[in-house]
Design a protein around this motif. Structure first.
Motif, mmCIF file in Angstrom:
data_model
loop_
_atom_site.group_PDB
_atom_site.id
_atom_site.type_symbol
_atom_site.label_atom_id
_atom_site.label_comp_id
_atom_site.label_asym_id
_atom_site.label_seq_id
_atom_site.Cartn_x
_atom_site.Cartn_y
_atom_site.Cartn_z
ATOM 1 N N VAL A 177 3.511 5.864 -6.305
ATOM 2 C CA VAL A 177 3.935 7.070 -7.327
ATOM 3 C C VAL A 177 4.330 8.157 -6.450
ATOM 4 O O VAL A 177 5.007 8.803 -6.427
ATOM 5 C CB VAL A 177 2.913 7.219 -8.389
ATOM 6 C CG1 VAL A 177 3.235 8.380 -9.108
ATOM 7 C CG2 VAL A 177 2.727 5.974 -9.273
ATOM 8 N N GLN A 178 3.236 8.383 -5.613
ATOM 9 C CA GLN A 178 3.267 9.785 -4.570
ATOM 10 C C GLN A 178 4.543 9.493 -3.608
ATOM 11 O O GLN A 178 5.157 10.315 -3.280
ATOM 12 C CB GLN A 178 2.121 9.992 -3.915
ATOM 13 C CG GLN A 178 2.029 11.151 -3.018
ATOM 14 C CD GLN A 178 2.266 12.487 -3.891
ATOM 15 O OE1 GLN A 178 1.740 12.729 -5.047
ATOM 16 N NE2 GLN A 178 3.339 13.424 -3.288
ATOM 17 N N SER A 179 4.707 8.092 -3.230
ATOM 18 C CA SER A 179 5.554 8.031 -2.334
ATOM 19 C C SER A 179 6.867 8.231 -2.813
ATOM 20 O O SER A 179 7.811 8.436 -2.490
ATOM 21 C CB SER A 179 5.606 6.524 -1.671
ATOM 22 O OG SER A 179 4.344 6.415 -0.900
ATOM 23 N N ASP A 218 20.702 8.294 7.546
ATOM 24 C CA ASP A 218 19.671 7.788 8.436
ATOM 25 C C ASP A 218 18.394 7.784 7.696
ATOM 26 O O ASP A 218 17.535 6.935 7.717
ATOM 27 C CB ASP A 218 19.675 8.511 9.600
ATOM 28 C CG ASP A 218 20.768 8.292 10.816
ATOM 29 O OD1 ASP A 218 21.607 7.432 10.334
ATOM 30 O OD2 ASP A 218 21.168 9.358 11.384
ATOM 31 N N LYS A 219 18.079 9.076 7.031
ATOM 32 C CA LYS A 219 16.957 9.129 6.502
ATOM 33 C C LYS A 219 16.621 8.334 5.103
ATOM 34 O O LYS A 219 15.385 8.101 4.911
ATOM 35 C CB LYS A 219 16.571 10.755 6.160
ATOM 36 C CG LYS A 219 15.321 11.054 5.768
ATOM 37 C CD LYS A 219 15.269 12.734 5.636
ATOM 38 C CE LYS A 219 14.167 13.209 6.545
ATOM 39 N NZ LYS A 219 14.388 14.743 6.335
ATOM 40 N N SER A 220 17.546 8.272 4.515
ATOM 41 C CA SER A 220 17.292 7.445 3.107
ATOM 42 C C SER A 220 16.964 6.106 3.400
ATOM 43 O O SER A 220 16.113 5.523 2.496
ATOM 44 C CB SER A 220 18.414 7.724 2.209
ATOM 45 O OG SER A 220 19.671 7.086 2.716
ATOM 46 N N LYS A 221 17.559 5.574 4.359
ATOM 47 C CA LYS A 221 17.163 4.056 4.722
ATOM 48 C C LYS A 221 15.561 4.025 4.862
ATOM 49 O O LYS A 221 14.928 2.931 4.472
ATOM 50 C CB LYS A 221 17.954 3.505 5.750
ATOM 51 C CG LYS A 221 17.549 2.122 6.082
ATOM 52 C CD LYS A 221 18.590 1.634 7.247
ATOM 53 C CE LYS A 221 18.209 0.295 7.785
ATOM 54 N NZ LYS A 221 17.421 -0.007 8.590
ATOM 55 N N GLU A 240 12.324 2.210 2.741
ATOM 56 C CA GLU A 240 11.666 1.224 3.246
ATOM 57 C C GLU A 240 10.160 1.673 3.194
ATOM 58 O O GLU A 240 9.460 0.657 2.841
ATOM 59 C CB GLU A 240 11.997 0.808 4.579
ATOM 60 C CG GLU A 240 13.337 -0.039 4.861
ATOM 61 C CD GLU A 240 13.472 -0.848 4.077
ATOM 62 O OE1 GLU A 240 12.560 -1.873 3.828
ATOM 63 O OE2 GLU A 240 14.531 -1.310 3.391
ATOM 64 N N ILE A 241 9.840 2.648 3.368
ATOM 65 C CA ILE A 241 8.626 3.276 3.160
ATOM 66 C C ILE A 241 7.918 3.359 1.571
ATOM 67 O O ILE A 241 6.949 2.697 1.547
ATOM 68 C CB ILE A 241 8.495 4.743 3.607
ATOM 69 C CG1 ILE A 241 8.531 4.902 5.075
ATOM 70 C CG2 ILE A 241 7.090 5.316 3.039
ATOM 71 C CD1 ILE A 241 8.794 6.260 5.668
ATOM 72 N N VAL A 242 8.643 3.461 0.623
ATOM 73 C CA VAL A 242 8.680 3.553 -0.618
ATOM 74 C C VAL A 242 8.174 1.944 -1.064
ATOM 75 O O VAL A 242 7.403 1.622 -1.956
ATOM 76 C CB VAL A 242 9.687 4.072 -1.759
ATOM 77 C CG1 VAL A 242 9.288 3.953 -3.126
ATOM 78 C CG2 VAL A 242 9.358 5.725 -1.251
ATOM 79 N N LYS A 243 9.323 1.139 -0.510
ATOM 80 C CA LYS A 243 9.365 -0.353 -0.897
ATOM 81 C C LYS A 243 8.042 -0.714 -0.471
ATOM 82 O O LYS A 243 7.160 -1.659 -1.113
ATOM 83 C CB LYS A 243 10.557 -1.101 -0.662
ATOM 84 C CG LYS A 243 11.994 -0.924 -1.323
ATOM 85 C CD LYS A 243 13.096 -1.311 -0.710
ATOM 86 C CE LYS A 243 12.790 -2.726 -0.115
ATOM 87 N NZ LYS A 243 14.288 -3.125 0.261
#
Length: 192
Positions: free
Chosen positions: A122-124, A49-52, A56-59
């Motif tokens: 980078v921080q993300s 759940d969390k990795s998806k 998306e946030i990092v992308k």
């Protein structure tokens, strides 16, 4: 009643009490195994759940910064393409020059962040790595606890005299986690 009958009944009674105690102990251990397995599944589901969402946030951050960098390159190109000489100082050309410089300044402002020159993406990515490491550590911990519960259960049914009654009650050994073949080798990390 004969003394031998009393002794026999006492021995049978003790065996029955032991069998009941063993059965209850093994059942509690089996419940612990099943409960810990549920915790392993919870940890895996949390990772899924969390990795998806994290990806998306990092992308999204990377896409935003990629576009911002393209805007800077384009604004810089426009800004350096305007060469004014003393003969070209008309109000229109000065305004065009100032607009190109303002566009470059705005694009650079969007690219830079509070801790220059670290980019938010980078921080993300770092945040994602930290979150992912935490998820993997939780999974590893739950798997280790599951293996402990399996070992406790198996220990009760394979040791004497529990092994004599385990078969009668239908208890069978359970399997814990083992490492995946090849996991002793470090993974190869490649970028496209």
């Amino acid at each position: 009643m004969k003394r031998s009958t009393i002794i026999l009944l006492a021995v049978v009674g003790l065996v029955v009490l032991y069998a009941i105690s063993l059965f209850n102990g093994v059942k509690k251990a089996e419940v612990a195994v099943n409960q810990q397995w549920a915790q392993v599944q919870v940890a895996y589901q949390a990772r899924a759940d969390k990795s998806k969402n994290l990806v998306e946030i990092v992308k999204g951050a990377a896409n935003y910064e990629s576009q911002t960098l393209k805007d800077v390159v384009e604004a810089r190109s426009k800004a350096i393409s305007i060469n004014l000489t003393g003969d070209d100082l008309t109000p229109e050309k000065i305004a065009q020059f100032e607009q190109a410089q303002a566009n470059l300044g705005g694009a650079i402002g969007r690219l830079l962040v509070e801790n220059y020159p670290t980019l938010q993406a980078v921080q993300s990515f770092r945040d994602f790595q930290t979150q992912y490491e935490g998820m993997e550590n939780r999974i590893a911990r739950e798997r280790a606890l599951f293996n402990d519960a399996v070992a406790n259960y198996n220990g009760r049914i394979v040791t004497f005299p529990g092994n004599l009654f385990a078969g009668i009650f239908g208890f069978k050994e359970k399997t814990g986690f083992t490492s995946t073949p090849g996991s002793e080798n470090a993974p190869d990390i490649k970028f496209p």
